[in-house]
Design a protein around this motif. Structure first.
Motif, PDB file in Angstrom:
ATOM      1  N   SER A   9       0.798  -1.228   0.000  1.00  0.00           N
ATOM      2  CA  SER A   9       0.000   0.000   0.000  1.00  0.00           C
ATOM      3  C   SER A   9       0.829   1.274   0.000  1.00  0.00           C
ATOM      4  N   GLY A  10       2.028   1.201   0.563  1.00  0.00           N
ATOM      5  CA  GLY A  10       2.831   2.412   0.699  1.00  0.00           C
ATOM      6  C   GLY A  10       2.654   3.083   2.052  1.00  0.00           C
ATOM      7  N   TYR A  11       1.702   2.612   2.848  1.00  0.00           N
ATOM      8  CA  TYR A  11       1.504   3.129   4.202  1.00  0.00           C
ATOM      9  C   TYR A  11       2.320   2.292   5.179  1.00  0.00           C
ATOM     10  N   SER A  12       2.643   2.860   6.325  1.00  0.00           N
ATOM     11  CA  SER A  12       3.430   2.117   7.308  1.00  0.00           C
ATOM     12  C   SER A  12       2.579   1.053   7.990  1.00  0.00           C
ATOM     13  N   ARG A  13       3.256   0.056   8.516  1.00  0.00           N
ATOM     14  CA  ARG A  13       2.591  -1.019   9.259  1.00  0.00           C
ATOM     15  C   ARG A  13       1.821  -0.437  10.443  1.00  0.00           C
ATOM     16  N   ASP A  14       2.431   0.521  11.153  1.00  0.00           N
ATOM     17  CA  ASP A  14       1.778   1.137  12.316  1.00  0.00           C
ATOM     18  C   ASP A  14       0.505   1.877  11.923  1.00  0.00           C
ATOM     19  N   HIS A  15       0.577   2.619  10.813  1.00  0.00           N
ATOM     20  CA  HIS A  15      -0.599   3.367  10.359  1.00  0.00           C
ATOM     21  C   HIS A  15      -1.737   2.413   9.984  1.00  0.00           C
ATOM     22  N   LEU A  16      -1.400   1.343   9.265  1.00  0.00           N
ATOM     23  CA  LEU A  16      -2.425   0.371   8.880  1.00  0.00           C
ATOM     24  C   LEU A  16      -3.015  -0.302  10.125  1.00  0.00           C
ATOM     25  N   GLY A  17      -2.167  -0.620  11.104  1.00  0.00           N
ATOM     26  CA  GLY A  17      -2.654  -1.206  12.353  1.00  0.00           C
ATOM     27  C   GLY A  17      -3.613  -0.272  13.071  1.00  0.00           C
ATOM     28  N   ARG A  18      -3.302   1.017  13.047  1.00  0.00           N
ATOM     29  CA  ARG A  18      -4.187   2.015  13.667  1.00  0.00           C
ATOM     30  C   ARG A  18      -5.533   2.062  12.942  1.00  0.00           C
ATOM     31  N   LEU A  19      -5.495   2.006  11.608  1.00  0.00           N
ATOM     32  CA  LEU A  19      -6.742   2.023  10.835  1.00  0.00           C
ATOM     33  C   LEU A  19      -7.613   0.806  11.169  1.00  0.00           C
ATOM     34  N   VAL A  20      -6.975  -0.345  11.352  1.00  0.00           N
ATOM     35  CA  VAL A  20      -7.716  -1.564  11.718  1.00  0.00           C
ATOM     36  C   VAL A  20      -8.291  -1.413  13.124  1.00  0.00           C
ATOM     37  N   ARG A  21      -7.465  -0.960  14.078  1.00  0.00           N
ATOM     38  CA  ARG A  21      -7.929  -0.799  15.468  1.00  0.00           C
ATOM     39  C   ARG A  21      -9.084   0.189  15.567  1.00  0.00           C
ATOM     40  N   ASN A  22      -9.028   1.254  14.744  1.00  0.00           N
ATOM     41  CA  ASN A  22     -10.086   2.274  14.776  1.00  0.00           C
ATOM     42  C   ASN A  22     -11.306   1.887  13.946  1.00  0.00           C
ATOM     43  N   GLY A  23     -11.271   0.718  13.319  1.00  0.00           N
ATOM     44  CA  GLY A  23     -12.422   0.238  12.555  1.00  0.00           C
ATOM     45  C   GLY A  23     -12.571   0.866  11.179  1.00  0.00           C
ATOM     46  N   LYS A  24     -11.563   1.596  10.712  1.00  0.00           N
ATOM     47  CA  LYS A  24     -11.652   2.210   9.379  1.00  0.00           C
ATOM     48  C   LYS A  24     -11.379   1.189   8.279  1.00  0.00           C
ATOM     49  N   ILE A  25     -10.648   0.124   8.645  1.00  0.00           N
ATOM     50  CA  ILE A  25     -10.413  -1.009   7.745  1.00  0.00           C
ATOM     51  C   ILE A  25     -10.852  -2.247   8.525  1.00  0.00           C
ATOM     52  N   PRO A  26     -11.685  -3.107   7.911  1.00  0.00           N
ATOM     53  CA  PRO A  26     -12.095  -4.318   8.620  1.00  0.00           C
ATOM     54  C   PRO A  26     -10.911  -5.249   8.892  1.00  0.00           C
ATOM     55  N   ASN A  27     -10.901  -5.852  10.071  1.00  0.00           N
ATOM     56  CA  ASN A  27      -9.864  -6.820  10.428  1.00  0.00           C
ATOM     57  C   ASN A  27     -10.259  -8.172   9.844  1.00  0.00           C
ATOM     58  N   ALA A  28      -9.458  -8.675   8.913  1.00  0.00           N
ATOM     59  CA  ALA A  28      -9.727  -9.970   8.301  1.00  0.00           C
ATOM     60  C   ALA A  28      -8.980 -11.076   9.035  1.00  0.00           C
ATOM     61  N   GLY A  29      -8.328 -10.710  10.136  1.00  0.00           N
ATOM     62  CA  GLY A  29      -7.585 -11.683  10.922  1.00  0.00           C
ATOM     63  C   GLY A  29      -8.229 -11.877  12.281  1.00  0.00           C
ATOM     64  N   ARG A  30      -7.371 -12.039  13.296  1.00  0.00           N
ATOM     65  CA  ARG A  30      -7.842 -12.233  14.672  1.00  0.00           C
ATOM     66  C   ARG A  30      -7.427 -11.032  15.502  1.00  0.00           C
ATOM     67  N   PRO A  31      -8.022 -10.873  16.689  1.00  0.00           N
ATOM     68  CA  PRO A  31      -7.539  -9.814  17.580  1.00  0.00           C
ATOM     69  C   PRO A  31      -6.062 -10.077  17.896  1.00  0.00           C
ATOM     70  N   ASN A  32      -5.284  -9.032  17.936  1.00  0.00           N
ATOM     71  CA  ASN A  32      -3.843  -9.092  18.174  1.00  0.00           C
ATOM     72  C   ASN A  32      -3.054  -9.762  17.044  1.00  0.00           C
ATOM     73  N   ALA A  33      -3.714 -10.149  15.990  1.00  0.00           N
ATOM     74  CA  ALA A  33      -3.044 -10.680  14.793  1.00  0.00           C
ATOM     75  C   ALA A  33      -3.842 -10.214  13.568  1.00  0.00           C
ATOM     76  N   PRO A  34      -3.900  -8.896  13.363  1.00  0.00           N
ATOM     77  CA  PRO A  34      -4.753  -8.372  12.286  1.00  0.00           C
ATOM     78  C   PRO A  34      -4.239  -8.731  10.900  1.00  0.00           C
ATOM     79  N   ARG A  35      -5.160  -8.851   9.991  1.00  0.00           N
ATOM     80  CA  ARG A  35      -4.867  -9.035   8.574  1.00  0.00           C
ATOM     81  C   ARG A  35      -5.821  -8.130   7.807  1.00  0.00           C
ATOM     82  N   ILE A  36      -5.426  -7.762   6.606  1.00  0.00           N
ATOM     83  CA  ILE A  36      -6.246  -6.872   5.793  1.00  0.00           C
ATOM     84  C   ILE A  36      -6.518  -7.548   4.456  1.00  0.00           C
ATOM     85  N   ALA A  37      -7.799  -7.603   4.069  1.00  0.00           N
ATOM     86  CA  ALA A  37      -8.147  -8.120   2.743  1.00  0.00           C
ATOM     87  C   ALA A  37      -7.636  -7.127   1.705  1.00  0.00           C
ATOM     88  N   ARG A  38      -7.057  -7.637   0.644  1.00  0.00           N
ATOM     89  CA  ARG A  38      -6.472  -6.766  -0.375  1.00  0.00           C
ATOM     90  C   ARG A  38      -7.496  -5.752  -0.894  1.00  0.00           C
TER      91      ARG A  38
END
Length: 131
Positions: free
Chosen positions: A65-94
C-alpha cells in the motif's frame, strides 16, 4: 482530423469487455472463439475475486500500500479497515487496502547553488553590460 485513442479497459473491466466481444462474435457465427473468450473472462473474473479476497499481514499490506505497518494497524484498530484476521493478529483483505497515490515528480529540478550563481552572473552581465 486525428482520432483519439480510446483508453484501454482496466483489468477489472476486461471480463465484461470480453463478454461483449464474444456476443459480437457469436452474432456472426463465431461460436468457438466466442466460447473461448467467455471462458477466459470467467477465469480472469475468478482470479480477480481470489486476489481481492486474499488477506495480508500488516507487513505485507504496508509493502503493497505504501503506508506504514503502524498506520495500517491504527486504521484496523479504529475500525476504518475491517480486520480480516484475529484480535492481536490483524490481517487486511487486499480489496480493503488503502493505496497511496504516487508522488508527482517536480516539473523541473531546482538548480544547484553553483548553477544558480552562474545564472545570476549571466543575468547581471546582460543587465549591466560588461565593464
Amino acid at each position: 482530423m486525428k482520432r483519439r485513442m480510446k483508453d484501454p479497459p482496466t483489468v477489472e473491466a476486461l471480463p465484461a469487455d470480453w463478454r461483449k466481444k464474444a456476443k459480437s462474435l457469436r452474432r456472426y457465427g463465431g461460436e468457438t472463439p466466442a466460447t473461448a473468450i467467455e471462458r477466459c473472462a470467467d477465469d480472469l473474473e475468478a482470479t480477480l475475486v481470489e486476489r481481492d479476497e486474499t488477506t495480508l499481514s500488516l507487513v505485507e499490506a504496508a509493502r503493497e500500500s505504501g503506508y506504514s505497518r503502524d498506520h495500517l494497524g491504527r486504521l484496523v484498530r479504529n475500525g476504518k479497515i475491517p480486520n480480516a484476521g484475529r484480535p492481536n493478529a490483524p490481517r487486511i483483505a487486499r480489496r480493503h487496502l488503502p493505496r497511496k497515490a504516487p508522488a508527482e515528480a517536480p516539473l523541473a529540478a531546482e538548480p544547484r547553488a553553483r548553477e544558480r550563481s552562474n545564472v545570476q552572473i549571466v543575468q547581471s552581465i546582460i543587465q549591466k553590460g560588461m565593464e
